[in-house]
Design a protein around this motif. Structure first.
Motif, PDB file in Angstrom:
ATOM      1  N   ILE A 175       7.405 -46.533  27.236  1.00 58.39           N
ATOM      2  CA  ILE A 175       8.093 -46.012  26.047  1.00 58.39           C
ATOM      3  C   ILE A 175       8.023 -44.494  26.067  1.00 58.39           C
ATOM      4  O   ILE A 175       6.994 -43.907  26.402  1.00 58.39           O
ATOM      5  CB  ILE A 175       7.496 -46.591  24.733  1.00 58.39           C
ATOM      6  N   GLU A 176       9.151 -43.882  25.754  1.00 58.63           N
ATOM      7  CA  GLU A 176       9.207 -42.429  25.582  1.00 58.63           C
ATOM      8  C   GLU A 176       8.781 -42.207  24.134  1.00 58.63           C
ATOM      9  O   GLU A 176       9.603 -42.254  23.216  1.00 58.63           O
ATOM     10  CB  GLU A 176      10.652 -41.959  25.818  1.00 58.63           C
ATOM     11  N   GLY A 177       7.480 -42.090  23.936  1.00 55.73           N
ATOM     12  CA  GLY A 177       6.916 -42.059  22.590  1.00 55.73           C
ATOM     13  C   GLY A 177       5.618 -42.843  22.623  1.00 55.73           C
ATOM     14  O   GLY A 177       4.967 -42.914  23.668  1.00 55.73           O
ATOM     15  N   GLU A 178       5.274 -43.466  21.497  1.00 54.56           N
ATOM     16  CA  GLU A 178       4.025 -44.226  21.467  1.00 54.56           C
ATOM     17  C   GLU A 178       4.093 -45.348  20.443  1.00 54.56           C
ATOM     18  O   GLU A 178       4.500 -45.145  19.306  1.00 54.56           O
ATOM     19  CB  GLU A 178       2.869 -43.287  21.117  1.00 54.56           C
ATOM     20  N   GLU A 223      11.669 -44.253  22.364  1.00 53.50           N
ATOM     21  CA  GLU A 223      12.803 -44.887  23.043  1.00 53.50           C
ATOM     22  C   GLU A 223      12.337 -45.741  24.211  1.00 53.50           C
ATOM     23  O   GLU A 223      11.389 -45.387  24.917  1.00 53.50           O
ATOM     24  CB  GLU A 223      13.780 -43.821  23.544  1.00 53.50           C
ATOM     25  N   VAL A 224      13.027 -46.863  24.395  1.00 52.14           N
ATOM     26  CA  VAL A 224      12.789 -47.744  25.541  1.00 52.14           C
ATOM     27  C   VAL A 224      14.127 -47.961  26.241  1.00 52.14           C
ATOM     28  O   VAL A 224      15.183 -47.793  25.639  1.00 52.14           O
ATOM     29  CB  VAL A 224      12.190 -49.112  25.111  1.00 52.14           C
ATOM     30  N   ALA A 251      13.069 -47.747  19.464  1.00 54.72           N
ATOM     31  CA  ALA A 251      12.028 -48.771  19.355  1.00 54.72           C
ATOM     32  C   ALA A 251      11.217 -48.579  18.070  1.00 54.72           C
ATOM     33  O   ALA A 251      10.898 -47.454  17.692  1.00 54.72           O
ATOM     34  CB  ALA A 251      11.107 -48.693  20.569  1.00 54.72           C
ATOM     35  N   PHE A 252      10.904 -49.701  17.420  1.00 54.64           N
ATOM     36  CA  PHE A 252      10.199 -49.696  16.137  1.00 54.64           C
ATOM     37  C   PHE A 252       9.056 -50.694  16.173  1.00 54.64           C
ATOM     38  O   PHE A 252       9.103 -51.681  16.910  1.00 54.64           O
ATOM     39  CB  PHE A 252      11.156 -50.090  15.006  1.00 54.64           C
TER      40      PHE A 252
END
Length: 171
Positions: free
Chosen positions: A83-86, A155-156, A165-166
């Protein structure tokens, strides 16, 4: 709608034609909205049959009539490992995919009800959270996720496209 009996149950092979019809309506709705989501031959009838065979397919029924389809998958979405994020958590999770509503039930708040029932389902299995992704241009779903208290995690990449993505912690 208030007096209607609304239930979430596992989809059965006999449901596949109505589910496929509902998904086709959703594919067409996405196309009319100018979305790129679901416009490349996925999901298709094989997807539906596979979801049912693997026990992932669920239907929301209104007085025993199939109104909404969703795939609920436990702990298994390889795309979510990058994931671009966490993510909010690293525990067990339910993934919600392929949500589609029958046109004749559209606009009645059934997807919100679906998410309520998925939360109950998740809790009943002792699972920590629900993860879901959607297209950046799926405004209806983005609004529902926001109203239901889902957190944007990043984001995925799924099915060749970048998705928002949530996640929501349930227990």
């Amino acid at each position: 709608m208030d007096s209607a009996e609304i239930k979430l149950r596992k989809a059965e092979i006999e449901d596949r034609n109505i589910i496929w019809e509902i998904i086709q309506q959703s594919i067409e709705r996405r196309r009319k909205d100018g979305s790129t989501q679901w416009q490349n031959g996925y999901p298709n009838m094989n997807t539906v049959e596979s979801d049912i065979a693997k026990g992932f397919g669920y239907v929301l029924t209104v007085d025993d009539e199939v109104a909404v389809f969703a795939a609920l998958i436990l702990n298994d979405e390889p795309a979510y490992s990058t994931i671009e994020g966490e993510w909010l958590s690293n525990g067990e999770f339910v993934v919600v995919h392929r949500v589609a509503v029958d046109e004749k039930f559209a606009g009645r708040g059934l997807v919100k009800k679906l998410f309520d029932l998925i939360e109950e389902f998740t809790k009943s299995k002792g699972i920590q959270s629900i993860k879901v992704d959607t297209n950046y241009d799926n405004i209806a779903m983005l609004k529902i996720l926001e109203s239901k208290g889902y957190s944007y995690c990043g984001e995925v990449v799924l099915a060749g496209g970048v998705r928002k993505a949530f996640e929501k912690i349930i227990i």
